[in-house]
Design an enzyme around this catalytic site. Structure first.
Site, PDB file in Angstrom:
ATOM      1  N   GLY A 157      46.558   7.454   4.922  1.00 49.92           N
ATOM      2  CA  GLY A 157      45.557   7.845   4.314  1.00 49.92           C
ATOM      3  C   GLY A 157      45.837   8.741   4.014  1.00 49.92           C
ATOM      4  O   GLY A 157      46.914   9.139   2.906  1.00 49.92           O
ATOM      5  N   GLU A 192      57.643   6.353   5.911  1.00 47.54           N
ATOM      6  CA  GLU A 192      58.256   5.284   6.558  1.00 47.54           C
ATOM      7  C   GLU A 192      56.780   4.809   8.008  1.00 47.54           C
ATOM      8  O   GLU A 192      55.654   5.646   8.115  1.00 47.54           O
ATOM      9  CB  GLU A 192      58.989   6.274   7.328  1.00 47.54           C
ATOM     10  CG  GLU A 192      59.648   5.826   8.729  1.00 47.54           C
ATOM     11  CD  GLU A 192      59.971   6.812   9.311  1.00 47.54           C
ATOM     12  OE1 GLU A 192      60.587   7.391   9.336  1.00 47.54           O
ATOM     13  OE2 GLU A 192      60.647   6.167  10.178  1.00 47.54           O
TER      14      GLU A 192
END
Lengths: 221, 221
Positions: free
Chosen positions: A55, A123
């Site tokens: 997000g 990641e």
DNA sequence: TCAAAAGTGTTGCTCATACACCCATGA
DNA sequence: TCATGGGTGTATGAGCAACACTTTTGA
């Protein structure tokens, strides 16, 4: 992107909140419902290093939908995905850094999705929803609501289509339903029901996997 | 309320949007589904004098839900009402005054609601959804989504209860279903279905209105 | 011939729909 | 006795759940 000129005529004193989107991105892989998580990398954040939904902040010149597309692409290398708005979370202390209101989205992709990891700036990992770690912020709550909505909608809509590749066998489709609902279904009844809906098209071609009878390939109309 | 100290640690430069709530408040009166509208009173607003859903800015120390309760009470004199989040509207130019993102809510009240008009700080009116004027902002779009959601949910949930007073007759309940869906239903089938759901309790009392046979009074369990 | 998944029908039950008449009341 | 809405039962069809065996293939 933060260097955009602030030309918003709304007075600064009433602009107290940052607006964010969080994306609960699902796929079904190997018969398991999985969710995409990204590692929190921001400094000065007590959740640094935790897993969270992908997000970020909505920008002044984009809608929430556009922010979802941008963030999924930039942070996770995922493009052109089905999405729908889930819920807006506005609890006052949901982000320890300050007041952040988040519009959460559900996104669905097929198990063979092409994630462009070279582009991904975060990641990421796909985790089975049955074995999730404790997530950052209020993301445990967000995914609870997301799974509830997904389970409910798969029963009365055709959203399962967004989990499927272009062509698939009925067994593969059944596995998707079972992975999402967490319950097995009778093969004959499943096939009868799904055919009766009239949303599938038989490609008249078959595929063979391993040492077994080939299966018919279907597509969604 | 705008004089609250801005002690939000979120940097000012990323706080570009004002966060608002808009409330689509429904009732059923005289067999018609009606919606509460308030007259736009803010100056410097091209929509001044237009009708709009009741709404307003969320404040720094309240959630969206709390803002809904406060605004319904302050602006329309309506308290303790059922509400649920509908959708968040984030189109960039939905408010001509600047970037305002709005979390829309549906609220339901019974037709005999006690609106405290002395407290209401805005001119309000109940309008039949079948004969609405053109509304301010994107409120036409908001009510379209709200009605769609309401019609869908009344079919598979018991939200109709929030339209009813404490005690009511089956005919009154049927009128509510018909007003919301816009379609008539068979009396015998309706009563069979609603009783079979097991959500009603017969009070064993009756009420008589006009020159006719008294009707049994029910309550929701 | 074996292993492994593909594919296929019938039966009973539940639930939704269609449909029409008598009841209780006060004027 | 009439007008008004209250209240009731049955028959039919659709859709869902339970249930087990045969087919196709390559090793």
């Amino acid at each position: 992107m933060k260097d955009k000129k602030d030309n918003n005529p709304i007075p600064q004193e009433i602009r107290f909140a940052a607006l964010a989107v969080d994306i609960v991105c699902f796929r079904v892989a190997d018969g398991d419902l999985e969710v995409l998580l990204g590692k929190v990398a921001t400094d000065n954040n007590k959740y640094k290093g935790w897993w969270a939904h992908v997000g970020g902040l909505v920008q002044i010149d984009e809608t929430a939908e556009q922010a979802v597309d941008r963030l999924l692409s930039d942070k996770a290398g995922i493009n052109k995905i089905y999405k729908e708005q889930l819920y807006t979370f506005s609890a006052i202390n949901r982000d320890p850094r300050g007041r952040v209101v988040s519009v959460a989205y559900i996104a669905l992709t097929d198990g063979t999705n092409t994630q462009d990891l070279a582009k991904a700036r975060v990641e990421t990992v796909w985790k089975r929803v049955g074995s999730l770690p404790k997530l950052a912020y209020d993301h445990d709550e967000i995914i609870r609501v997301a799974i509830e909505r997904l389970r409910s909608k798969i029963m009365y809509t055709d959203i399962a289509r967004y989990f499927m590749p272009k062509e698939f066998t009925l067994s593969e489709l059944q596995k998707v339903y079972e992975a999402v609902t967490g319950e097995g279904v009778d093969k004959r009844n499943f096939r009868k029901r799904i055919i009766a809906l009239g949303i599938l098209k038989d490609t008249r071609r078959t595929i063979k996997k391993g040492v077994m009878r080939p299966a018919s390939l279907y597509t969604f109309k």
